[in-house]
Design a protein around this motif. Structure first.
Motif, short mmCIF file in Angstrom:
data_model
loop_
_atom_site.label_atom_id
_atom_site.label_comp_id
_atom_site.label_asym_id
_atom_site.label_seq_id
_atom_site.Cartn_x
_atom_site.Cartn_y
_atom_site.Cartn_z
N ALA A 246 -10.82 -9.47 -28.47
CA ALA A 246 -10.01 -8.46 -29.15
C ALA A 246 -10.19 -7.09 -28.51
CB ALA A 246 -10.37 -8.40 -30.64
N LEU A 247 -11.42 -6.73 -28.18
CA LEU A 247 -11.68 -5.42 -27.57
C LEU A 247 -11.06 -5.32 -26.19
CD1 LEU A 247 -15.34 -4.80 -28.72
CD2 LEU A 247 -13.29 -3.58 -29.47
N ILE A 248 -11.13 -6.38 -25.42
CA ILE A 248 -10.53 -6.35 -24.08
C ILE A 248 -9.01 -6.27 -24.20
CG2 ILE A 248 -10.19 -7.65 -21.94
CD1 ILE A 248 -13.06 -8.74 -22.38
N ALA A 249 -8.43 -7.04 -25.11
CA ALA A 249 -6.98 -6.99 -25.32
C ALA A 249 -6.56 -5.60 -25.79
CB ALA A 249 -6.56 -8.06 -26.31
N LEU A 250 -7.37 -4.97 -26.62
CA LEU A 250 -7.08 -3.60 -27.06
C LEU A 250 -7.05 -2.66 -25.86
CD1 LEU A 250 -6.67 -1.52 -29.31
CD2 LEU A 250 -9.15 -1.39 -29.51
N GLY A 251 -7.98 -2.83 -24.93
CA GLY A 251 -7.97 -2.03 -23.71
C GLY A 251 -6.68 -2.25 -22.92
N GLY A 252 -6.20 -3.49 -22.89
CA GLY A 252 -4.94 -3.79 -22.22
C GLY A 252 -3.77 -3.11 -22.92
N ALA A 253 -3.78 -3.13 -24.25
CA ALA A 253 -2.72 -2.46 -25.01
C ALA A 253 -2.74 -0.95 -24.76
CB ALA A 253 -2.89 -2.76 -26.50
N LEU A 254 -3.93 -0.39 -24.64
CA LEU A 254 -4.04 1.04 -24.34
C LEU A 254 -3.50 1.36 -22.94
CD1 LEU A 254 -7.48 1.93 -25.92
CD2 LEU A 254 -5.21 2.66 -26.69
N LEU A 255 -3.72 0.47 -21.99
CA LEU A 255 -3.16 0.67 -20.65
C LEU A 255 -1.63 0.67 -20.72
CD1 LEU A 255 -5.51 -1.52 -18.44
CD2 LEU A 255 -5.19 0.95 -18.27
N ILE A 256 -1.07 -0.22 -21.51
CA ILE A 256 0.39 -0.27 -21.66
C ILE A 256 0.88 1.02 -22.32
CG2 ILE A 256 2.29 -1.46 -22.83
CD1 ILE A 256 0.61 -4.09 -22.39
N TYR A 257 0.20 1.45 -23.36
CA TYR A 257 0.56 2.70 -24.04
C TYR A 257 0.45 3.89 -23.09
CZ TYR A 257 0.49 6.53 -27.42
OH TYR A 257 0.76 7.68 -28.10
N GLY A 258 -0.63 3.94 -22.33
CA GLY A 258 -0.84 5.04 -21.38
C GLY A 258 0.18 5.05 -20.25
N ALA A 259 0.76 3.90 -19.96
CA ALA A 259 1.80 3.85 -18.93
C ALA A 259 3.00 4.69 -19.33
CB ALA A 259 2.22 2.40 -18.69
N TYR A 260 3.26 4.79 -20.62
CA TYR A 260 4.41 5.52 -21.13
C TYR A 260 4.08 6.91 -21.67
CZ TYR A 260 6.97 1.17 -20.74
OH TYR A 260 7.56 0.03 -20.26
N ASN A 261 2.79 7.18 -21.90
CA ASN A 261 2.39 8.45 -22.51
C ASN A 261 1.44 9.18 -21.56
OD1 ASN A 261 1.21 10.49 -24.06
ND2 ASN A 261 1.40 9.29 -25.94
N LEU A 262 1.99 10.13 -20.82
CA LEU A 262 1.21 10.86 -19.81
C LEU A 262 0.03 11.63 -20.40
CD1 LEU A 262 4.01 12.21 -17.46
CD2 LEU A 262 2.34 10.44 -16.95
N ALA A 263 0.16 12.06 -21.65
CA ALA A 263 -0.91 12.86 -22.26
C ALA A 263 -2.20 12.05 -22.43
CB ALA A 263 -0.45 13.40 -23.61
N VAL A 264 -2.09 10.77 -22.67
CA VAL A 264 -3.29 9.94 -22.88
C VAL A 264 -3.66 9.12 -21.64
CG1 VAL A 264 -2.89 9.78 -25.36
CG2 VAL A 264 -2.04 7.96 -23.86
N ARG A 265 -2.87 9.21 -20.61
CA ARG A 265 -3.10 8.38 -19.42
C ARG A 265 -4.49 8.57 -18.81
NH1 ARG A 265 1.58 7.87 -15.03
NH2 ARG A 265 2.49 6.72 -16.76
#
Length: 128
Positions: free
Chosen positions: A55-74
């Motif tokens: 779950a934690l690793i998948a969460l990291g993957g989800a954050l990478l996807i989110y960061g791909a679209y949100n420059l502020a958190v990238r």
């Protein structure tokens, strides 16, 4: 470096999708361990730890996807993912070399490549 910076959105999307594949450890921990390491832990404690790990690793993957679209958190997303992936690489190379004949070898190589790409991006954009 410019090529990596220009394509970081796509690099993060692919990296995030690959990292999210660890959701299998949450859903089928025995199968994931067998696939990655060629053996698995058993018992209720292993079920908790491996499912949480997935779950934690998948969460990291989800954050990478989110960061791909949100420059502020990238930057934060890339730093966190890089730290997590580096720790995994070090742990496998330190304590789990016997597992490198299994799929974990591909995960180590893939994670190392991601860390290099993420670091290159962070270095290349640090003054912007």
């Amino acid at each position: 470096m410019k090529l990596i910076i220009a394509n970081m959105k796509w690099i993060m999307l692919v990296s995030g999708i690959l990292t999210c594949s660890m959701t299998l450890a949450l859903l089928a921990p025995q199968a994931q361990q067998q696939f990655m390491f060629g053996e698995s832990l058993n018992g209720p404690l292993a079920e908790i730890i491996v499912r949480n790990w997935g779950a934690l690793i998948a969460l990291g993957g989800a954050l990478l996807i989110y960061g791909a679209y949100n420059l502020a958190v990238r930057p934060l997303t890339l730093v966190a993912a890089s730290i997590s992936k580096t720790i995994f690489i070090i742990l496998v190379l330190t304590y789990g070399q016997q597992f490198l004949d299994h799929q974990v070898k591909g995960a180590v190589i893939g994670d190392l490549l991601m860390v290099i790409l993420f670091a290159t991006y962070l270095i290349g954009t640090r003054n912007k």
